[in-house]
Design a protein around this motif. Structure first.
Motif, mmCIF file in Angstrom:
data_model
loop_
_atom_site.group_PDB
_atom_site.id
_atom_site.type_symbol
_atom_site.label_atom_id
_atom_site.label_comp_id
_atom_site.label_asym_id
_atom_site.label_seq_id
_atom_site.Cartn_x
_atom_site.Cartn_y
_atom_site.Cartn_z
ATOM 1 N N THR A 18 0.846 -1.196 0.000
ATOM 2 C CA THR A 18 0.000 0.000 0.000
ATOM 3 C C THR A 18 0.881 1.245 0.000
ATOM 4 N N LYS B 262 0.445 5.896 0.077
ATOM 5 C CA LYS B 262 -0.390 7.080 0.113
ATOM 6 C C LYS B 262 -0.025 8.011 -1.042
ATOM 7 N N ASP C 60 -7.752 7.258 -5.274
ATOM 8 C CA ASP C 60 -7.797 5.961 -4.603
ATOM 9 C C ASP C 60 -7.943 4.864 -5.658
ATOM 10 N N GLN D 278 -5.616 1.339 -7.446
ATOM 11 C CA GLN D 278 -4.499 0.406 -7.406
ATOM 12 C C GLN D 278 -3.594 0.600 -8.617
ATOM 13 N N THR E 11 -1.697 -0.719 -3.739
ATOM 14 C CA THR E 11 -2.990 -0.094 -3.468
ATOM 15 C C THR E 11 -2.775 1.329 -2.966
ATOM 16 N N ILE E 12 -3.452 2.268 -3.615
ATOM 17 C CA ILE E 12 -3.259 3.692 -3.342
ATOM 18 C C ILE E 12 -4.396 4.215 -2.459
ATOM 19 N N GLY E 13 -4.014 4.931 -1.381
ATOM 20 C CA GLY E 13 -5.009 5.570 -0.519
ATOM 21 C C GLY E 13 -6.011 4.587 0.029
ATOM 22 N N ASN E 14 -7.297 4.871 -0.235
ATOM 23 C CA ASN E 14 -8.380 4.033 0.279
ATOM 24 C C ASN E 14 -8.875 3.018 -0.752
ATOM 25 N N GLY E 15 -8.041 2.678 -1.704
ATOM 26 C CA GLY E 15 -8.425 1.650 -2.669
ATOM 27 C C GLY E 15 -8.752 0.340 -1.967
ATOM 28 N N ASN F 11 -12.012 -1.035 -6.461
ATOM 29 C CA ASN F 11 -10.921 -0.466 -7.257
ATOM 30 C C ASN F 11 -9.556 -1.039 -6.858
#
Length: 264
Positions: free
Chosen positions: A37, A39, A119, A121, A153-157, A186
């Motif tokens: 993950t 941010k 958010d 991936q 995975t980016i942010g709240n993905g 996502n």
């Protein structure tokens, strides 16, 4: 490859301890994939380890590639940038790598996630190729290729999973129960956990889902494999119809299963 061998490889890969060897050149890479993950506005850094198992010096080329899954579950790679590809965020240590005989080298890569990244991936492959050789007819031949899959995975993905149906399908020549899962999220998911099954003969079994990824926007059939009672016991025989009950997970998501499956 037998179904049992496929599942064993999937389980070892989940543990992150499976070196992958390619036919035609003696190289191994570890880990086989990354599931990490990050941010927005940060730089994610990581390392792969390339091992040359031959008695000769190994010369390799390294690059990134986009990829997708074919309907049969095989991976299709592309050097061309796919629409929405995050590969422009990726930097690799070098395009070439030399590894001494029977030695290993660590290789760095990083992903600079833009501050305004949505958010979701970032998915790409790190490709290790044997240095091309000139064939007698004047053409160039690549000696082998290994790809390490990266899921960032980016942010709240996150995945969003729905159980569509359960059914019986022929998987590598054997009838198995299958759960059809839709991912409207996502980010990708993998199912874990165990299901209890009772066959028409009254026998109780434990079923394990395959570790195949369920990509965002995809609907995928996940086979449920019977677990032998001991390591040296034969694979259990399934007597349909089966009563399935239990819970499959892709943390923090949970899918409760309570259904009957029968051959059509």
């Amino acid at each position: 490859m037998s179904l049992a061998a496929r599942i064993a490889i999937a389980l070892l890969a989940l543990a992150g301890a499976l070196p992958v060897a390619a036919q035609g050149f003696a190289v191994q890479v570890a880990p086989p994939r990354f599931e990490e993950t990050a941010k927005p506005g940060t730089v994610h850094r990581n390392v792969i380890e390339v091992t040359n198992s031959s008695d000769a010096e190994g010369r390799f080329r390294l690059k990134t590639a986009d990829w997708t899954l074919a309907p049969d579950g095989s991976v299709l790679f592309s050097d061309a940038l796919a629409e929405g590809s995050c590969r422009p965020w990726v930097a690799i240590e070098s395009a070439n790598l030399v590894v001494a005989p029977n030695a290993r080298r660590r290789f760095r890569f990083e992903v600079a996630v833009p501050a305004d990244a949505a958010d979701g991936q970032c998915r790409f492959a790190l490709v290790v190729e044997g240095e091309p050789e000139l064939k007698p007819d004047g053409s160039m031949q690549v000696n082998g290729r290994i790809a390490i899959i990266v899921y960032l995975t980016i942010g709240n993905g996150a995945p969003v999973l729905t159980l569509v149906e359960t059914q019986v399908q022929s998987v590598q020549g054997r009838d198995l129960p299958v759960v059809r899962i839709r991912n409207t999220g996502n980010a990708h998911a993998r199912l874990a956990g165990f299901l209890d099954a009772i066959g028409s003969d009254g026998r109780r079994l434990t079923l394990l889902p395959s570790a195949d990824p369920i990509l965002p926007g995809a609907t995928r059939d996940i086979p449920l494999i019977p677990v032998a009672e001991t390591a040296d016991a034969p694979e259990p025989v399934l007597s349909f119809p089966l009563r399935l009950k239990g819970r499959l997970e892709s943390p923090p998501l949970r899918l409760d299963i309570d259904s009957d499956v029968a051959k059509q």
